[in-house]
Structure formats: C-alpha cells, structure tokens
Design an enzyme around this catalytic site. Sequence first.
Site, PDB file in Angstrom:
ATOM      1  N   HIS A 120       0.747  -1.158  -0.045  1.00  0.00           N
ATOM      2  CA  HIS A 120       0.001  -0.023  -0.072  1.00  0.00           C
ATOM      3  C   HIS A 120       0.744   1.167   0.054  1.00  0.00           C
ATOM      4  CE1 HIS A 120      -2.743   2.962   1.996  1.00  0.00           C
ATOM      5  NE2 HIS A 120      -3.872   2.255   1.517  1.00  0.00           N
ATOM      6  N   ASP A 197       3.034  -4.354   7.850  1.00  0.00           N
ATOM      7  CA  ASP A 197       2.000  -3.536   7.908  1.00  0.00           C
ATOM      8  C   ASP A 197       0.795  -4.613   8.057  1.00  0.00           C
ATOM      9  OD1 ASP A 197      -0.104  -2.281   6.842  1.00  0.00           O
ATOM     10  OD2 ASP A 197       0.509  -1.868   4.908  1.00  0.00           O
ATOM     11  N   GLN A 200      -4.514  -4.777   7.305  1.00  0.00           N
ATOM     12  CA  GLN A 200      -5.471  -5.418   6.791  1.00  0.00           C
ATOM     13  C   GLN A 200      -5.366  -6.928   7.304  1.00  0.00           C
ATOM     14  OE1 GLN A 200      -7.902  -4.809   4.744  1.00  0.00           O
ATOM     15  NE2 GLN A 200      -7.054  -3.014   3.786  1.00  0.00           N
TER      16      GLN A 200
HETATM   17  C1  PLP Z   1      -2.354  -2.696   3.676  1.00  0.00           C
HETATM   18  C2  PLP Z   1      -2.664  -1.254   4.028  1.00  0.00           C
HETATM   19  N1  PLP Z   1      -1.805  -0.762   4.660  1.00  0.00           N
HETATM   20  C3  PLP Z   1      -1.964   0.780   5.058  1.00  0.00           C
HETATM   21  C4  PLP Z   1      -3.214   1.324   4.959  1.00  0.00           C
HETATM   22  C5  PLP Z   1      -3.149   2.798   5.480  1.00  0.00           C
HETATM   23  O1  PLP Z   1      -4.302   2.963   6.347  1.00  0.00           O
HETATM   24  P1  PLP Z   1      -4.817   4.301   6.788  1.00  0.00           P
HETATM   25  O2  PLP Z   1      -5.258   5.003   5.817  1.00  0.00           O
HETATM   26  O3  PLP Z   1      -5.957   4.105   7.973  1.00  0.00           O
HETATM   27  O4  PLP Z   1      -3.542   5.163   7.438  1.00  0.00           O
HETATM   28  C6  PLP Z   1      -4.088   0.538   4.408  1.00  0.00           C
HETATM   29  C7  PLP Z   1      -5.407   1.344   4.084  1.00  0.00           C
HETATM   30  O5  PLP Z   1      -6.235   0.969   3.162  1.00  0.00           O
HETATM   31  C8  PLP Z   1      -4.026  -0.495   3.872  1.00  0.00           C
HETATM   32  O6  PLP Z   1      -4.986  -1.206   3.193  1.00  0.00           O
END
Ligand code: PLP
Length: 401
Positions: A120, A197, A200
């Site tokens: 992401h 991370d 998910q």
């Molecule tokens: C795999 C992953 N990492 C990080 C994030 C970032 O999360 P946030 O936008 O709540 O900071 C997301 C959000 O969609 C995600 O799906």
Amino acid sequence: MPLPSPWRSDFPGILALEAEGQTYLDSAATAQKPQALLDALQGYYGAGAANVHRAQHLPGERATRAFENTRVRVAQWLNAAEPTQIVFTHGATEAFNLLAYGLEEQFQAGDQIVISALEHHANLLPWQQLALRRQLELVVLPLDAAGLIDLEQAAALIGPRTRLLALSQLSNVLGCWQPLAELLALGQAQGALTVIDGAQGVVHGRHDVQALGCDFYVFSSHKLYGPDGVGVLYGRPEALQRLKHWQFGGEMVRLAEYHSAEFRGAPLGLEAGTPPIAGVIALGASLDYLAGLDPAAVVGHEAALHAKLLAGLGARDGIQLLGAPRVALASFVVEGVHNADLAHLLTEQGIAVRAGHHCAMPLLQRLGLAGAIRVSLGLYNDSDDLERFFGALDQALELLR
Ligand SMILES: Cc1ncc(COP(=O)(O)O)c(C=O)c1O
C-alpha cells in the site's frame, strides 16, 4: 445455503445503510462500527471530556484511565509483553511516517530498505522518500503468480546491505497472507529491522506479535471496527529505543528550556500533543466487543462468505480474479469492461464496492491494469449482501457487454 451474520444487528451503520438501499462491501477501506463504540463515545463526551496525562482533576483522571486502559487492551489483542510497547498515532499512515523519520539516523548512504511489489502507498512512500533523502536503495521484492512474495528471489535480494524490511501481512488488493516467518528470518539473518503492515491482517483472526518476532507492527483502528483517527504502532522495546523523536510539543517532553529540551521515551515521547482521546477510548470498546465474540464462529462465517464470493465470481464468464485471495476480499477485472464503468453501474444499484488502484498504483501497473473492482467483507455481511451484489453485477455486465 443462506449465511446470516449473527452480529449484523450489533452494527447500526450497516442496518442504516441497508434501510437506505445500500449494500456495504467495502470494509477493507473502512469497517462499520459496533454499537459498543457509539456508546463509548457517548459515555466519554456525555460524562464530560478532559485531556489526558496532564490534569489532576477528576474528569482528567477518568479520561486518562480510560485512555490507558485501551493501551492495555491493544497490548493484549496483539499479545505484546507490555502496554508501554503500544504507541498511539493518528492512523497507520502516520505510524509509517513516524518510523521513516524516527529511524532516519539508523541508515547510511548505500544501505537498503526492502519492501514488496504489493505494498500500500502507506508502506511504500514513507520509505521511498526516506531513501531519496538519505541516498538509500529501495529494493522491491517481486511476487509469484499467486500474489505471494517470491521467497527464492527474496533470498537473493535480501543481503548484508539490507537494514530494514517493511512488508504487508495481508495485501489489500490480493487478499493473500504473506510468508512472513520466512521473510522475517531472511531479514533478521542480516540484522535488519522488520516492520509489518498489519492494516488488513489485524482484521482477520488474532495475531501474536511476539510469535511473529517483528520489530514493529502497524495497524489502523478504523479497519478493525474502531473509530478513524487512531493508529497503533507496536514496537519491541529495543526497537522503540532506536526511534528518534519526530514530532515535538506538549506532553512528550520531560524538561523544556528555551534552547534545549529532554524528551520522554516511548510511548508518550512519541505521542506529541493532545492525542485522539475519544477515538482511543472508543477503540478499547470495539476491542472489548470483538473479544466477546466466538473467534472460531467469526472466522468460519468470514470463510464461508468468502468461498461464496469466489464461487460466484468464478461462475461468471470473463471475470479475472487478481491473485489467489484467502480471506475477506476479492479484486477482479472483467474482460472488455472498464472498471470505472462497472463501478458506476454498481454504485447506481446501491452496491458499495471499491474501484481503482486501491492505493497500490505500482502493483496495478505491474499487473498491467488501470484499476480493479474490490469486494471486501466484514463480519456483519451476509449472503443476502452477496446475492444483491451478484444481481447488480449481472445487470451491469449485461449493459456493458
Ligand atoms: C495494507 C494497508 N496498509 C496501510 C493502509 C493505510 O491505512 P490508513 O489510511 O488508515 O492510514 C491501508 C489502508 O487502506 C492498507 O490497506
């Protein structure tokens, strides 16, 4: 066979959307909230708000206790050894930025940061920008055909210059669990710091950060049925100690003078300014709610619904699934149909799915796609939601093909 969700009525938002004619299938973007969360917000604001860690008065003491209680609950949720290993941020994205700034001095020009091709943007751009600031090399681990990080290639690419490994536990596009044990071992053999991370992954099943053995684990409250505006950074004590302070202001300081200051250690030293008090307290209520559910029943329901989703997509001509999703979501494209046109027709029929690049532009580019549709499930979804989705999909495809 119908698959009702026994927990649907605990989520006022999903019921309200249903009454409005909306079928919510976008929980990987953000989840609906249990009544327990709404009650906690009402309880905190209704009883009198107060700032935390600063006030000696009763409302301040009460807010601090509730806030710190959530730290304990999050630590229990992740099986962290101590609550002090939990740092609250304003979201997963902020936690990654905290890491990228806080660890900056650990790197020298020529060092490598290793990520994967499916990250992401939140676990890509902070490292990319750090690499640019410090003349580091950003190494991108390739994927195999099923969407898993290729272990053979990872073994070849992770080497003595690798100082940090930052990887997703569960892809928000491909929905597959990554082989973290093997990957972390490759990084750790080189003495690299490891960042997971869990944005998910944390939503599906329980994960034990001590068993994972990572240095840092990051997630956002709002995907785990909690409020938005709250993120969690777990760190091993030795890893937290390596973080430089990155935001400066109230409560993170032990002693401030005009020309110098002494800062607190983690977690408070990394939580500058007034934190998202109500949100943190409400996250505690969501975790309490989740802890009261039968975990096997939740996993079983999600798995059965997911199997139905995959079977329905597989039964339709021209649908290409991205990767081999294992839980909770499925991303797909349809031969000869633009994802934006399909998304438009689904939206018109009250189906709330996500379309586009899913904040993983490089991955979509690698797959040769401009975008994809993603259906993602929460524990409140049921087979009626899927029936409505497939009914709308068939109608849309009839118009588009
Ligand atoms: C795999 C992953 N990492 C990080 C994030 C970032 O999360 P946030 O936008 O709540 O900071 C997301 C959000 O969609 C995600 O799906």
